[in-house]
Design a protein around this motif. Structure first.
Motif, PDB file in Angstrom:
ATOM      1  N   VAL A 101      18.967  85.067  64.429  1.00  0.00           N
ATOM      2  CA  VAL A 101      19.016  83.722  63.851  1.00  0.00           C
ATOM      3  C   VAL A 101      20.408  83.366  63.357  1.00  0.00           C
ATOM      4  CG1 VAL A 101      16.586  83.835  63.187  1.00  0.00           C
ATOM      5  CG2 VAL A 101      18.328  84.522  61.548  1.00  0.00           C
ATOM      6  N   VAL A 102      21.386  84.221  63.631  1.00  0.00           N
ATOM      7  CA  VAL A 102      22.772  83.913  63.242  1.00  0.00           C
ATOM      8  C   VAL A 102      23.333  82.861  64.199  1.00  0.00           C
ATOM      9  CG1 VAL A 102      25.100  84.854  63.027  1.00  0.00           C
ATOM     10  CG2 VAL A 102      23.137  86.194  62.253  1.00  0.00           C
ATOM     11  N   PRO A 103      23.868  81.743  63.700  1.00  0.00           N
ATOM     12  CA  PRO A 103      24.401  80.690  64.584  1.00  0.00           C
ATOM     13  C   PRO A 103      25.628  81.178  65.378  1.00  0.00           C
ATOM     14  CG  PRO A 103      24.007  79.845  62.383  1.00  0.00           C
ATOM     15  CD  PRO A 103      23.883  81.329  62.289  1.00  0.00           C
ATOM     16  N   LEU A 104      25.702  80.695  66.625  1.00  0.00           N
ATOM     17  CA  LEU A 104      26.810  81.015  67.519  1.00  0.00           C
ATOM     18  C   LEU A 104      27.421  79.716  68.030  1.00  0.00           C
ATOM     19  CD1 LEU A 104      25.071  83.791  69.663  1.00  0.00           C
ATOM     20  CD2 LEU A 104      26.644  84.151  67.754  1.00  0.00           C
ATOM     21  N   PRO A 105      28.712  79.739  68.383  1.00  0.00           N
ATOM     22  CA  PRO A 105      29.326  78.538  68.979  1.00  0.00           C
ATOM     23  C   PRO A 105      28.574  78.108  70.227  1.00  0.00           C
ATOM     24  CG  PRO A 105      30.993  80.165  68.401  1.00  0.00           C
ATOM     25  CD  PRO A 105      29.678  80.848  68.221  1.00  0.00           C
ATOM     26  N   GLY A 106      28.515  76.808  70.452  1.00  0.00           N
ATOM     27  CA  GLY A 106      27.744  76.279  71.566  1.00  0.00           C
ATOM     28  C   GLY A 106      28.132  76.849  72.904  1.00  0.00           C
ATOM     29  N   GLY A 129      26.148  71.769  69.773  1.00  0.00           N
ATOM     30  CA  GLY A 129      26.955  72.464  68.773  1.00  0.00           C
ATOM     31  C   GLY A 129      26.521  73.910  68.609  1.00  0.00           C
ATOM     32  N   TRP A 130      26.549  74.386  67.382  1.00  0.00           N
ATOM     33  CA  TRP A 130      26.190  75.776  67.111  1.00  0.00           C
ATOM     34  C   TRP A 130      24.682  75.967  67.199  1.00  0.00           C
ATOM     35  CZ3 TRP A 130      29.536  79.677  64.436  1.00  0.00           C
ATOM     36  CH2 TRP A 130      30.884  79.354  64.566  1.00  0.00           C
ATOM     37  N   HIS A 131      24.292  77.108  67.778  1.00  0.00           N
ATOM     38  CA  HIS A 131      22.873  77.442  67.912  1.00  0.00           C
ATOM     39  C   HIS A 131      22.697  78.939  67.651  1.00  0.00           C
ATOM     40  CE1 HIS A 131      21.277  73.665  69.598  1.00  0.00           C
ATOM     41  NE2 HIS A 131      22.466  73.543  70.167  1.00  0.00           N
ATOM     42  N   PRO A 137      14.848  79.919  66.370  1.00  0.00           N
ATOM     43  CA  PRO A 137      15.041  80.779  65.193  1.00  0.00           C
ATOM     44  C   PRO A 137      13.899  80.711  64.196  1.00  0.00           C
ATOM     45  CG  PRO A 137      16.565  78.908  65.191  1.00  0.00           C
ATOM     46  CD  PRO A 137      15.938  78.942  66.526  1.00  0.00           C
ATOM     47  N   ASP A 138      13.210  79.577  64.110  1.00  0.00           N
ATOM     48  CA  ASP A 138      12.079  79.499  63.184  1.00  0.00           C
ATOM     49  C   ASP A 138      10.948  80.420  63.621  1.00  0.00           C
ATOM     50  OD1 ASP A 138      11.996  77.511  65.369  1.00  0.00           O
ATOM     51  OD2 ASP A 138      10.007  77.068  64.578  1.00  0.00           O
TER      52      ASP A 138
END
Length: 872
Positions: A101-106, A129-131, A137-138
């Motif tokens: 669930v850590v956001p990454l650059p698109g 954008g970031w995902h 992730p939910d």
């Protein structure tokens, strides 16, 4: 006499002996009721799964409370090697979920394996954008919360002493013993009267306190192993004279649990039942089995198998084994493996199976029921967690082997040496069941397995912790519990139509947001629908509801190109979203893409939706070659609506016979020819409209070469109807006459027409509408009767027809000659001529009249062939 189990090292035993009772007892007593209450709740209600979200929420919430209470009491610095290994394995599972669930650059996120389609949707929706690594992730955080119940159970078992662990084993066994009779009653009473705790698709089968018979069977198999542990069915330290009572209790428990497994009719459960029973016998033996005992057991097993073979439940199970190759699980595995291969090595994120699987589901496998799991937990784990998840699974299995070996080596009594074996065997049985199902996703199974694994750990020193340590655990666990509660509450609110409240309660849940988007569309709140759809795609880019809602709203707002681009991505998302499929079918039809449109219609009808609206659109495709090719391609997949389609063709004019015949020939070349059931209404309508030539053309185009249908009476069985389509037998309602197609009494005749008469009726025994061209024909049929003299009184004639009219048209009599056969049957032969004034005919076989003397007869082998022309 056996000693009590310390489940720890010698040093820890001496420390416990030195510890004063007043220092230890208050700690356990304060949490005893909570821990035991949690275990009973999980074991009783944990078999419901998604069928009862409230039960699942209750178990998870209480598990989090148990963790918050018990974790601070652990002496973390004093943990032994095995306990540290177990703790690190649990923490590793949590870390893997959190990493997802850590956001990454698109750009980085879109380039991950298995993320390309999600990246296309995100770009089309304007959210590139970031995902997070996970495609939802939910859902991954929800999967993290599923670790709470087994973690709490493992912790409870690890902190228990010998007496408490014995209570746990007995609790599992007692609940299984209470469930097994319930399962037997459920099977005996059938689907209409079976008492069920939860709504289940397996109603009428033995499911006990579960919703799934396979999972319940596994729970009973584990209970069989526990029943074999010394001291569990009886006293902890049985006296010499109590051993017989304990053995009797054990045998009764094993018999009841085995019958419970049989009542499930579960193939996997019954396949593993002999393994569990044999293991239980070996566990309960104090000495090695002598050859005589082994031989006696083998003989008893053979006798038991022979006895069980005549039991109806066993016949039902054997019939299920016979059709095992048709099980849809094999197709699920293939599709899941393809998806996992494309997502390696990282996976798509825990909880994302229901989003990813539809993108790999072939149209031919679409059913009304949604595929919610792969029915192979190893494959699903590989898809969602990648290589890291499989590595963790291997690490857990290695840990169980190591911990069982160490625990058995340290055991002081015989019962203590058996518990590690039971734990290891339970893991093996669960792993075997997980190859064809998803049992560990049921809280009861996960908790039971965690309890047994926890018993492989030595007991750490118990001590009070300060308030700071309590807050260290209570904070994150409270947040996780709040997330679980809000998500379930949001889903419940959405289910009752409170979409706005649902969004507020659970803004991080994509299923809640998707449900709220649907509600907004139904209420006509377009601004809210667009806003919620965008929120849905930000959380889960592969959510078909979000794609469809945002796409339609963009089109409605004048952004047709952007909205169409987004909706077009609904095609690779799968076949499941009905409204997306309808939009795609409409657009494809307007663009002349008949094959694509028909596929989308097929997907909707396979889910038993809008069939009455879509089927009338299909006959129009007969008018073009491209449309017929598309129909042939789709019909060759044998969808369930084939008969309905041809019936629609019969009712709906506008096509030509050449167009229909072209489609029928396409199907023959594809190896899926039109069946007699599919052409029945078409033949009936053609005959009613005096189009007997076209009726004959359809009959032969479908591959039927005979001049009559089912002359050997092999296609149907049972009492004949007073009406049937052309080229099918029917019988008029004659008082005192009964006709039925059944197995002939004479070997070699297969099925035949049985005729019983009271001797007063006279007229047609059986008849069939046909369409012979002008010419001379030979008729043949065979008759057998209880009175041989009556056989040659059977007759035959052809009644000419024009449409449904028979009056005023000539009948064509058939003069018969008879010859006797060796088996008692007599053969009738006769010739007749059909003229051009007789375009349609009804072949009628007539009964004799015996002045009230009842008789019975058999008719078989009816055939008509063109008579050879005489030589000039």
């Amino acid at each position: 006499m056996e000693t009590g189990r310390n489940y720890g090292t010698a040093g820890s035993k001496r420390r416990r002996q030195r510890r004063k009772p007043e220092q230890e007892t208050p700690i356990w007593r304060r949490s005893l009721n909570l821990s035991r209450g949690y275990l009973v709740c999980a074991l009783l209600l944990g078999g419901a799964g998604i069928a009862s979200p409230i039960a699942s929420w209750l178990i998870t919430t209480v598990a989090l409370v148990v963790l918050a209470v018990e974790l601070p009491k652990l002496d973390w610095q004093g943990l032994d090697t095995r306990s540290r290994m177990a703790a690190w394995l649990i923490v590793s599972c949590m870390i893997l979920c959190l990493l997802q669930v850590v956001p990454l650059p698109g750009r980085l996120w879109g380039g991950l394996p298995g993320h390309q389609l999600a990246a296309q949707v995100a770009e089309a929706a304007g959210g590139s954008g970031w995902h997070a690594w996970s495609l939802s992730p939910d859902r991954t955080l929800a999967a993290l919360s599923a670790l709470a119940p087994p973690s709490a159970a493992l912790l409870i078992a690890a902190r228990s002493d010998a007496q408490e662990r014995r209570w746990i084993l007995r609790a599992i066994l007692i609940i299984a013993l209470l469930s097994a009779p319930l399962a037997i009653v459920q099977l005996a009473l059938g689907p209409n009267s079976a008492p069920m705790l939860f709504s289940s698709a397996h109603r009428g089968l033995g499911v006990g306190l579960f919703v799934n018979r396979n999972h319940f069977a596994l729970f009973l198999l584990i209970a069989i192993l526990i029943a074999a542990v010394p001291g569990i069915p009886g006293s902890a330290r049985p006296a010499q004279d109590a051993k017989a009572i304990e053995w009797a209790a054990r045998l009764a428990a094993l018999a009841l649990l085995a019958l419970g497994v049989l009542s499930t009719l579960s193939r996997s459960g019954i396949f593993l039942l002999p393994v569990a029973l044999a293991s239980a016998v070996l566990i309960s033996q104090r000495r090695r089995l002598s050859p005589a005992v082994v031989a006696g057991g083998a003989v008893a097993a053979v006798v038991l198998v022979l006895v069980l073979r005549v039991a109806p439940p066993v016949h039902a199970v054997l019939s299920r084994y016979a059709t095992a190759t048709e099980d849809l699980r094999f197709r699920y595995w293939t599709n899941t493996l393809l998806a996992a291969r494309d997502a390696l090595p990282l996976g798509t994120g825990f909880g994302t199976f229901t989003l990813v699987y539809p993108t790999y589901e072939p149209l031919s496998e679409v059913r009304p029921d949604v595929v919610n799991h792969a029915h192979n937990d190893v494959l699903e784990l590989l898809l969602e967690g990648g290589v890291a998840a499989i590595a963790l699974l291997v690490a857990w299995l290695a840990f169980v082997v190591y911990a069982a070996w160490r625990s058995r080596a340290e055991a002081g009594g015989r019962r203590d040496r058996m518990v590690p074996i039971v734990a290891a065997l339970a893991v093996i049985l669960t792993l075997a069941a997980s190859l064809t199902d998803y049992p560990t996703r049921m809280h009861t199974i996960a908790v039971t397995l965690a309890l047994l694994i926890g018993m492989l750990l030595p007991i750490p020193a118990r001590r009070e912790a300060g308030s700071a340590r309590r807050m260290l655990f209570a904070g994150p666990l409270a947040l996780l519990g709040l997330g679980v509660l809000s998500t379930q509450w949001g889903l419940q609110l959405a289910a009752i139509g409170a979409g706005g409240a649902a969004r507020i309660v659970a803004p991080w849940s994509s299923p809640v947001q998707a449900a709220a988007a649907n509600l907004a569309v139904l209420r006509g709140d377009r601004d809210q629908a667009l806003k919620v759809a965008q929120r849905t795609l930000a959380l889960a880019p592969l959510d078909p509801v979000g794609v469809r809602t945002e796409g339609l709203e963009l089109i409605a707002r004048g952004q047709a190109e952007r909205g169409a681009a987004l909706l077009s991505l609904g095609a690779p998302l799968g076949w499941r979203d009905i409204l997306t499929q309808l939009w795609l079918a409409e657009q494809a039809t307007a663009a002349g893409q008949d094959a694509f449109a028909l596929q989308r219609m097929d997907a909707v009808i396979r889910q038993e939706k809008f069939g009455d609206q879509l089927l009338p659109l299909m006959p129009k495709l007969l008018r073009t070659q491209a449309g017929r090719n598309a129909l042939a391609e789709q019909l060759s997949l044998n969808p369930g609506w084939r008969v309905a389609f041809f019936n629609q063709v019969a009712r709906q004019p506008g096509w030509t016979m050449a167009e229909l015949v072209d489609l029928i020939r396409h199907l023959r070349r594809a190896g899926t020819p039109m069946t007699t059931a599919e052409s029945g209404l078409i033949r009936t309508v053609l005959a009613a409209n005096d189009r007997f030539g076209d009726m004959r053309t359809v009959w032969h185009a479908a591959g039927q070469t005979a001049l009559i249908g089912d002359g050997d009476f092999e296609a149907e069985k049972g009492v004949l109807s007073p009406w049937a389509p052309p080229y099918a037998w029917h019988t008029p309602a004659l008082t005192g006459v009964r006709t039925e197609v059944a197995a002939a009494v004479t070997p070699g005749h297969g099925q035949a027409l049985a005729v019983g008469s009271d001797g007063l009726a006279q007229g047609a025994a059986v008849q069939q509408v046909i369409a012979l061209v002008s010419g001379t024909y030979d008729l043949t049929f065979t008759v057998s009767a209880d009175d041989v003299m009556l056989v040659q009184q059977f007759g035959a004639l052809l009644q000419c027809r024009r449409g449904e009219q028979t009056s005023g048209l000539p009948n064509v009599p058939v003069a018969l000659t008879w010859s006797s056969g060796a088996d008692g049957w007599q053969t009738a032969r006769g010739s007749f001529t059909v003229s051009a004034e007789c375009p349609g005919q009804a072949l009628i076989l007539t009964l004799p009249q015996t002045n009230g003397r009842p008789f019975s007869a058999w008719i078989d082998g009816v055939s008509i062939r063109s008579a050879p022309r005489p030589h000039a």
